[in-house]
Design an enzyme around this catalytic site. Structure first.
Site, PDB file in Angstrom:
ATOM      1  N   ASP A   1       0.845  -1.195   0.000  1.00 56.92           N
ATOM      2  CA  ASP A   1       0.000   0.000   0.000  1.00 56.92           C
ATOM      3  C   ASP A   1       0.885   1.251   0.000  1.00 56.92           C
ATOM      4  O   ASP A   1       1.811   1.356   0.812  1.00 56.92           O
ATOM      5  CB  ASP A   1      -0.872  -0.064   1.269  1.00 56.92           C
ATOM      6  CG  ASP A   1      -2.005   0.928   1.257  1.00 56.92           C
ATOM      7  OD1 ASP A   1      -2.398   1.385   0.170  1.00 56.92           O
ATOM      8  OD2 ASP A   1      -2.513   1.236   2.359  1.00 56.92           O
TER       9      ASP A   1
ATOM     10  N   GLY B   1     -11.449   4.558   2.853  1.00 54.51           N
ATOM     11  CA  GLY B   1     -12.778   3.930   2.850  1.00 54.51           C
ATOM     12  C   GLY B   1     -13.467   3.899   4.208  1.00 54.51           C
ATOM     13  O   GLY B   1     -14.672   3.649   4.285  1.00 54.51           O
TER      14      GLY B   1
END
Ligand SMILES: O=C(O)C[C@@H](O)[C@H](O)C(=O)COP(=O)(O)O
Ligand SMILES: [Zn+2]
Length: 284
Positions: free
Chosen positions: A85, A210
Site C-alpha cells: 500500500d 474507505g
C-alpha cells in the site's frame, strides 16, 4: 488457494458492480482475523500492507511466508492478494515483489505528471514481468497516510487517462475528496468526476480512505467505477475499543492472548460487515 494478483479480482468486481475490500493488516492476529472474515463471507480479499506496517511485522520477507502459512493452516480457499500500500519508491516495490507480494501500489501522486508516469512505468515493467499487478495514483487523498499529513487535491481526468495508458497500471486511485483517517462531518466525494474518469480510462478505480464513508455513498462510488476500496482506520478503531474495554473491565488479565483476543473478534465482525457492504460476499 494460492495467492493471486488483483487483475481478475478487480475486473470481475467492475463487471459485476461490487468492490473488493483492501483490508490493511498490522500483525499476525490481524491477518488471521481478515482471512477468517473473507473465508466466512466466501469473498475475495486484498491484504493491504503499508511500508510502515510491513516494517513493523519484520519486513516483506516475513509478511509473505506468514500469510502463505496462514492460508494453508486455516484452509483458506477464497482468492487473496498481498498488496504493498502506498509504495514510495521503485526499490520498495521491488523488495515487496521479490519477497512474493502479488500486487503493489506505486504512489508518485505528489510528483509532476511526467515524473509520476515515468516512475510508475518502471514499476509496471518490473511487476508485470513477474505476474504482479500495479496500482497508480493521481491527485491527493486528504488526511494522514503512514504518518504523513496533507490536503485534498482532486485528480484531473486527462492526467488519469495518461497514467493508465502510458504507464499501464492495472488499477487507478483517482483522489476525489476522500480522506485517510476519520472524516470531519460527511465525506464530499466527486461522483461526477468518478464517472468521467471511469469512462475515460476504463480502469478499475480504487477508493482510498474507505473508513467512515456512509453506505449509500459507497454504493454510488461502486456504481461509478470503483472496484477496490481501502479500509484501515475502521479496523484499528474497533480493535482498540475492544482491547480498551477488556483492560478496563478485567484488572486481573495479564495473558497477552486474552488481552488482545477481543480485538481480533472485533476485526472479524467489522471486516465481515465491510465485505457485505461492498457486495463481495459469495463472489469468491
Ligand atoms: O493508513 C494507511 O497506512 C493505509 C491507508 O492509506 C489505506 O491505503 C487507505 O486508504 C485506508 O484509509 P482509511 O480507511 O481511512 O484508513
Ligand atoms: Zn490509502
Amino acid at each position: 488457494m494460492a495467492l493471486v494478483n488483483m487483475v481478475d479480482m478487480l475486473n470481475k468486481a467492475k463487471e459485476e458492480h461490487y468492490a473488493v475490500a483492501q483490508l490493511n493488516i498490522n500483525n499476525l492476529e490481524w491477518t488471521q482475523a481478515v482471512l477468517e472474515a473473507a473465508q466466512a463471507e466466501n469473498s475475495p480479499v486484498i491484504l493491504g500492507v503499508s511500508e510502515g506496517a510491513g516494517k513493523y511485522m519484520g519486513g516483506p520477507e516475513v509478511v509473505v511466508p506468514m500469510v502463505k502459512a496462514l492460508i494453508e493452516n486455516m484452509e483458506i480457499t477464497v482468492p487473496v492478494a498481498i498488496h504493498l500500500d502506498h509504495g514510495s519508491s521503485f526499490d520498495a516495490c521491488k523488495r515487496a515483489i521479490d519477497a512474493g507480494y502479488t500486487s503493489v501500489m506505486i504512489d508518485k501522486s505528489h510528483f509532476p505528471l511526467e515524473e509520476n508516469i515515468e516512475m510508475t512505468k518502471d514499476v509496471v515493467e518490473y511487476a508485470h514481468e513477474r505476474g504482479v499487478s500495479v496500482e497508480g495514483e493521481i491527485g491527493t487523498v486528504g488526511g494522514t497516510e503512514d504518518g504523513v499529513t496533507g490536503g485534498i487535491k482532486y485528480a484531473d481526468p486527462e492526467e488519469c487517462q495518461r497514467l493508465v495508458t502510458e504507464a499501464g497500471v492495472d488499477a487507478l486511485a483517482a483522489a476525489l475528496g476522500s480522506v485517510h483517517g476519520p472524516y470531519q462531518g460527511e465525506p464530499v466525494l466527486g461522483f461526477d468526476e468518478m464517472k468521467e474518469i471511469s469512462e475515460l480510462t476504463g480502469a478499475p478505480l480504487v477508493l482510498h480512505g474507505g473508513s467512515g464513508i456512509p453506505l449509500e455513498q459507497v454504493q454510488k462510488a461502486i456504481d461509478r467505477g470503483h472496484a477496490k476500496i481501502n479500509v484501515n482506520t475502521e479496523l484499528q478503531q474497533v480493535w482498540t475499543a475492544a482491547v480498551r474495554e477488556k483492560l478496563n473491565n478485567d484488572s486481573d488479565v495479564y495473558d497477552p492472548r486474552k488481552v488482545i483476543g477481543p480485538g481480533k473478534e472485533a476485526i472479524v465482525k467489522t471486516a465481515r460487515e465491510t465485505l457485505r457492504n461492498f457486495g463481495s460476499s459469495n463472489k469468491a
